[in-house]
Motif scaffolding. Sequence first.
Motif, short mmCIF file in Angstrom:
data_model
loop_
_atom_site.label_atom_id
_atom_site.label_comp_id
_atom_site.label_asym_id
_atom_site.label_seq_id
_atom_site.Cartn_x
_atom_site.Cartn_y
_atom_site.Cartn_z
N ALA A 72 0.84 -1.21 0.00
CA ALA A 72 0.00 0.00 0.00
C ALA A 72 0.87 1.26 0.00
N ASP A 73 1.92 1.23 -0.82
CA ASP A 73 2.86 2.36 -1.00
C ASP A 73 3.66 2.68 0.26
N LYS A 74 3.66 1.77 1.24
CA LYS A 74 4.46 1.95 2.45
C LYS A 74 5.61 0.95 2.41
N PRO A 75 6.87 1.40 2.43
CA PRO A 75 7.99 0.47 2.38
C PRO A 75 8.05 -0.42 3.62
N LEU A 76 8.51 -1.66 3.40
CA LEU A 76 8.68 -2.56 4.53
C LEU A 76 9.80 -2.04 5.44
N ALA A 77 9.60 -2.18 6.72
CA ALA A 77 10.62 -1.76 7.69
C ALA A 77 10.87 -2.94 8.63
N PRO A 78 11.73 -3.88 8.23
CA PRO A 78 11.89 -5.11 9.00
C PRO A 78 12.49 -4.89 10.38
N GLU A 79 11.97 -5.62 11.36
CA GLU A 79 12.52 -5.65 12.70
C GLU A 79 13.46 -6.85 12.79
N VAL A 80 14.72 -6.64 13.15
CA VAL A 80 15.70 -7.72 13.24
C VAL A 80 15.72 -8.25 14.67
N LEU A 81 15.48 -9.55 14.81
CA LEU A 81 15.38 -10.19 16.12
C LEU A 81 16.40 -11.33 16.23
N HIS A 82 16.48 -11.93 17.41
CA HIS A 82 17.43 -13.02 17.63
C HIS A 82 16.78 -14.06 18.53
N SER A 83 17.10 -15.32 18.27
CA SER A 83 16.61 -16.39 19.14
C SER A 83 17.48 -16.48 20.39
N GLN A 84 17.18 -17.45 21.24
CA GLN A 84 17.96 -17.66 22.45
C GLN A 84 19.28 -18.37 22.18
N ALA A 85 19.48 -18.83 20.93
CA ALA A 85 20.77 -19.42 20.55
C ALA A 85 21.74 -18.30 20.21
N ASP A 86 22.78 -18.14 20.99
CA ASP A 86 23.68 -16.99 20.84
C ASP A 86 24.53 -17.07 19.58
N ASP A 87 24.88 -18.27 19.14
CA ASP A 87 25.77 -18.42 17.98
C ASP A 87 25.36 -19.65 17.20
N ARG A 88 26.05 -19.87 16.06
CA ARG A 88 25.67 -20.97 15.17
C ARG A 88 25.92 -22.34 15.82
N THR A 90 25.79 -23.15 18.99
CA THR A 90 24.71 -23.40 19.94
C THR A 90 23.41 -23.71 19.21
N TYR A 91 23.15 -22.99 18.14
CA TYR A 91 21.94 -23.20 17.35
C TYR A 91 21.85 -24.64 16.84
N LEU A 92 22.97 -25.17 16.32
CA LEU A 92 22.97 -26.52 15.77
C LEU A 92 22.89 -27.58 16.85
N GLN A 93 23.43 -27.29 18.04
CA GLN A 93 23.44 -28.25 19.13
C GLN A 93 22.17 -28.21 19.97
N ARG A 94 21.49 -27.05 20.00
CA ARG A 94 20.32 -26.86 20.86
C ARG A 94 19.14 -26.33 20.05
N PRO A 95 18.44 -27.21 19.33
CA PRO A 95 17.28 -26.75 18.55
C PRO A 95 16.23 -26.03 19.40
N ASP A 96 16.11 -26.43 20.67
CA ASP A 96 15.09 -25.82 21.52
C ASP A 96 15.32 -24.32 21.70
N LEU A 97 16.58 -23.88 21.75
CA LEU A 97 16.86 -22.46 21.91
C LEU A 97 16.53 -21.66 20.65
N GLY A 98 16.57 -22.32 19.52
CA GLY A 98 16.21 -21.64 18.28
C GLY A 98 14.71 -21.43 18.11
N ARG A 99 13.93 -22.05 18.99
CA ARG A 99 12.46 -21.94 18.90
C ARG A 99 11.89 -20.82 19.75
#
Length: 276
Positions: A72-88, A90-99
């Motif tokens: 509707a002629d309004k540019p997207l303004a994405p909000e950048v967020l992070h999961s509870q997995a601090d790094d890659r 941890t993310y691969l070892q702890r799927p629960d933190l990525g949720r």
Amino acid sequence: MSDQNRPIVTDNVWSALRRYTDARIGLGRAGISLPTAELLKFQLAHARARDAVHLPLDVNRLSAELRQLSVADKPLAPEVLHSQADDRFTYLQRPDLGRRLADDSRNRLQALSLADDAVPDLAIVIVDGLSSSAVQSNVVPFLEQFLTDLEAEPRPWQLAPVTVVQQGRVAIGDEIGDLLKARMVILLVGERPGLSSPDSLGIYLTFGPVSGLTDARRNCISNVRPAGLAFGHASQRLLYLIREADRLKLSGVGLKDRTEEVVIDNNSKHSNFLTN
């Protein structure tokens, strides 16, 4: 034919089918082994799949590209967020933190929701998942197509702020949709890379998102990429699911995707050699 003139590579009778698929079929053989060229292609595909998992998403570049899109002629303004997995790692070892969202990201979304009393129809969540290359390459062209199709719908669909999540899994979309009070959440995520598809984008739709839902409550559209399900077809399939979810007030196993039946019935729009 003498052994001196015999070809080194013995062709496979199924090799003609390779024009229909990226799967490794009909590769031939050299003695009892794979031909060298096919072995090298396999090793390259394996390296690309590993890179897709480990290379970080270029969030700044993605955010800049998303801001070029508009609704509707309004540019997207994405909000950048992070999961509870601090790094890659941890993310691969702890799927629960990525949720689950990290506390600071959750607080930002709560503040954003309190500042706006509107109840959006759709929340679009972009998650790096297991293939950053899938998100980097396919999210923007898909959304460009989808937002165009969405604006052409007979009824207007109210969108929540678009979010981009680092080190996230599919289920994190339900928490975000709940915090934004959205009726439905659309999650775009990099799928687990295969040896012929390191850049496959997955799309998940959930009606009534809340934390703790299982996959049975979600609909999935898989393999969205130029060499897989085309952006236009994926967009139309997603719109069908959105309309049906809105009509039935549910998603997941209770919502059947009937779009393929329409495609199969219409040969002019279908090129699958198995059904022609």
